[in-house]
Enzyme design. Structure first.
Site, PDB file in Angstrom:
ATOM      1  N   GLU A   1       8.467  -4.680  -2.007  1.00  0.00           N
ATOM      2  CA  GLU A   1       8.811  -5.084  -3.366  1.00  0.00           C
ATOM      3  C   GLU A   1       9.289  -3.893  -4.164  1.00  0.00           C
ATOM      4  O   GLU A   1       9.193  -2.742  -3.729  1.00  0.00           O
ATOM      5  CB  GLU A   1       7.611  -5.727  -4.066  1.00  0.00           C
TER       6      GLU A   1
ATOM      7  N   LYS B   1       9.870 -11.956  -6.487  1.00  0.00           N
ATOM      8  CA  LYS B   1       9.740 -11.361  -5.150  1.00  0.00           C
ATOM      9  C   LYS B   1      10.710 -11.983  -4.154  1.00  0.00           C
ATOM     10  O   LYS B   1      11.228 -11.284  -3.267  1.00  0.00           O
ATOM     11  CB  LYS B   1       8.306 -11.505  -4.636  1.00  0.00           C
TER      12      LYS B   1
ATOM     13  N   GLY C   1      -0.975  -7.071  -6.680  1.00  0.00           N
ATOM     14  CA  GLY C   1      -1.890  -7.526  -5.642  1.00  0.00           C
ATOM     15  C   GLY C   1      -2.453  -8.914  -5.866  1.00  0.00           C
ATOM     16  O   GLY C   1      -3.342  -9.350  -5.136  1.00  0.00           O
TER      17      GLY C   1
ATOM     18  N   GLU D   1       5.265 -14.314   4.805  1.00  0.00           N
ATOM     19  CA  GLU D   1       5.605 -13.005   5.347  1.00  0.00           C
ATOM     20  C   GLU D   1       4.574 -12.652   6.416  1.00  0.00           C
ATOM     21  O   GLU D   1       3.387 -12.958   6.262  1.00  0.00           O
ATOM     22  CB  GLU D   1       5.556 -11.968   4.218  1.00  0.00           C
TER      23      GLU D   1
ATOM     24  N   ARG E   1       9.197  -0.152 -13.307  1.00  0.00           N
ATOM     25  CA  ARG E   1       8.490   0.549 -14.378  1.00  0.00           C
ATOM     26  C   ARG E   1       7.952   1.860 -13.841  1.00  0.00           C
ATOM     27  O   ARG E   1       8.074   2.157 -12.656  1.00  0.00           O
ATOM     28  CB  ARG E   1       7.309  -0.303 -14.855  1.00  0.00           C
TER      29      ARG E   1
ATOM     30  N   LYS F   1       2.532 -15.422  -0.327  1.00  0.00           N
ATOM     31  CA  LYS F   1       2.643 -14.557  -1.496  1.00  0.00           C
ATOM     32  C   LYS F   1       3.381 -15.259  -2.633  1.00  0.00           C
ATOM     33  O   LYS F   1       4.392 -15.935  -2.407  1.00  0.00           O
ATOM     34  CB  LYS F   1       3.384 -13.266  -1.126  1.00  0.00           C
TER      35      LYS F   1
ATOM     36  N   HIS G   1       0.783   1.453   3.423  1.00  0.00           N
ATOM     37  CA  HIS G   1       1.513   1.113   2.200  1.00  0.00           C
ATOM     38  C   HIS G   1       2.101   2.417   1.656  1.00  0.00           C
ATOM     39  O   HIS G   1       1.380   3.260   1.139  1.00  0.00           O
ATOM     40  CB  HIS G   1       0.547   0.479   1.199  1.00  0.00           C
TER      41      HIS G   1
ATOM     42  N   LYS H   1      -4.865  -0.296  -5.627  1.00  0.00           N
ATOM     43  CA  LYS H   1      -4.881   1.084  -5.156  1.00  0.00           C
ATOM     44  C   LYS H   1      -6.015   1.878  -5.804  1.00  0.00           C
ATOM     45  O   LYS H   1      -6.307   1.715  -6.996  1.00  0.00           O
ATOM     46  CB  LYS H   1      -3.539   1.752  -5.479  1.00  0.00           C
TER      47      LYS H   1
END
Length: 452
Positions: free
Chosen positions: A288, A116, A165, A200, A292, A158, A208, A237
């Site tokens: 981020e 990240k 998450g 951050e 994939r 983070k 989001h 999510k």
């Protein structure tokens, strides 16, 4: 096109890839653990290979076993799905070393964007806007405190190697910072073997929103619009939709441009997702990159008419992109509800077990991606995702009504089994959701849980 593809995954995404292969005339080879010997993809794929016992570390995360299975069956390529080894550069490199095409970005791109901190630095150079905070990892708790004070509370700590998450803590003020920092670094070390963290600014009322991209090996890249992913519980999510309601066309176009610029700067090849936070003033900040296919990719498929998994296969086979940016359009509105085998009344505890009854919704413009079937036993040791129910309609109001009807029809029962279908109907009925003005705090407010 490839003659054969090994699917290095399980569950609904394994079925999704197998179906894409079937339509393209590609032989599919599934892998399975002892726990998954009765899974749907084992029955559906052209061939299936046992790779180890139930625990993922000894099966779906066992690089040597998967590569050996691919070599034994003489496949041309490996599709990693999502989760497990899908963003592991070592796996991508191992495939390439043994003459297998890894269906995803090159290993060095995965490594760079999977970190990240490195991703933030790379996207900063590419001109993408970032939230205030540390550009690189913080070297100590004292440095972290200084950055947090300069950034302004609340802040997020983070994990540099995090994802899904996990490895995230919020400090609301200086007094809570040390505890949050310690928890984040400890979790980062435990989960990812990497204790590095960065700071951050935390946006309590942010949305989001993510952008789907496709890039080929010839330097071309397109975006396929945005997905709203703000219905979350603890950064996981639960429901996605496209397009993002109430987001201006200029903002959507700008996000698409950012994503394409970032992908080209990184040398991205394949399907990927750029994730952003959007504040109440529609100011966009890069968050981020997911290297994939995403769980929520069908939402984009429904509004664009593009089969993302088949495009992954074509790009990995060396084909150039088949469309230009101006040829891509978004039509109507699509929703996706993730049906997990969890009990919302008991803090969403997983409820694995046998499905005595499993009835899927139908009707116009309803899609269900699942690996479940009557009599299937949901394993307790894997992700509880059971099905993804999707609806499409010309308008958002119609899409919500269609989804509510579909969830009402959905049945999955058995000893001890509970699902999130009923809870998702509560979300759909919520006035804040229906207004389209919701943010990532919606679920917490709905259930009265400030930690959600």
């Amino acid at each position: 096109m490839f003659g054969s593809v090994l699917i290095a995954n399980r569950g609904e995404i394994a079925m999704r890839v197998a179906r894409a292969c079937r339509e393209l005339g590609v032989r599919s080879v599934a892998v399975y653990s002892t726990e998954d010997r009765d899974s749907a993809v084992v029955r559906y794929a052209d061939e299936a290979v046992h790779i180890g016992p139930g625990p993922a570390k000894r099966s779906y995360l066992n690089i040597a076993a998967i590569v050996e299975a691919a070599k034994q069956r003489g496949v041309d390529a490996v599709h990693p799905g999502y989760g497990f080894l899908s963003e592991d550069p070592d796996f991508a490199e191992a495939c390439e070393k043994d003459g297998l095409v890894f269906i995803g970005p090159p290993p060095d791109v995965i490594a760079r964007l999977g970190d990240k901190v490195a991703a933030r630095e790379s996207m900063h150079r590419a001109g993408l806007p970032l939230l205030p905070g540390s550009l690189g990892p913080v070297g100590s708790v004292d440095e972290a405190r200084e950055v947090a004070a300069r950034t302004g509370f609340p802040v997020m700590i983070k994990a540099a190697a995090g994802g899904g998450g996990r490895g995230i803590r919020v400090a609301t003020d200086p007094a809570s910072f040390l505890q949050a920092y310690t928890a984040a670094t400890n979790e980062a070390q435990t989960l990812f073997g990497d204790a590095r963290v960065y700071i951050e600014r935390y946006l309590a009322s942010a949305r989001h929103v993510e952008v789907q991209i496709l890039g080929d090996a010839y330097g071309d890249c397109v975006h396929l619009g945005v997905r709203e992913c703000s219905v979350q519980r603890r950064h996981q999510k639960l429901l996605e939709e496209s397009p993002a309601p109430g987001l201006g066309r200029e903002t959507i176009a700008r996000m698409g441009e950012y994503a394409v610029a970032g992908a080209l700067a990184a040398g991205y090849v394949g399907a990927g997702t750029f994730e952003f936070l959007v504040d109440p003033d529609d100011q966009v900040s890069f968050m981020e990159v997911n290297c994939r296919i995403q769980v929520e990719h069908p939402v984009t498929e429904l509004v664009t008419g593009i089969d993302l998994v088949q495009e992954q296969l074509r790009i990995a086979d060396g084909e150039p992109l088949r469309f230009r940016q101006e040829q891509i359009s978004n039509r109507g509105v699509a929703l996706e509800c993730r049906i997990n085998a969890e009990d919302p009344d008991r803090s969403f505890v997983p409820t694995a077990g046998r499905l005595d009854e499993f009835v899927l919704p139908g009707g116009p413009f309803v899609r269900v991606d699942t690996h479940g079937y009557p009599g299937y036993r949901m394993p307790a040791i894997y992700d509880p995702l059971l099905a993804k129910v999707l609806s499409w309609a010309p308008t958002r109001e119609q899409a919500i009504a269609r989804m509510d009807r579909a969830l009402e029809e959905f049945r999955a029962t058995g000893p001890g089994v509970r699902t999130t279908a009923g809870f998702l109907r509560r979300v759909l009925a919520d006035e804040e959701f229906r207004s389209g003005s919701y943010d990532t705090g919606l679920v917490a407010r709905l259930i009265g849980d400030t930690t959600a």
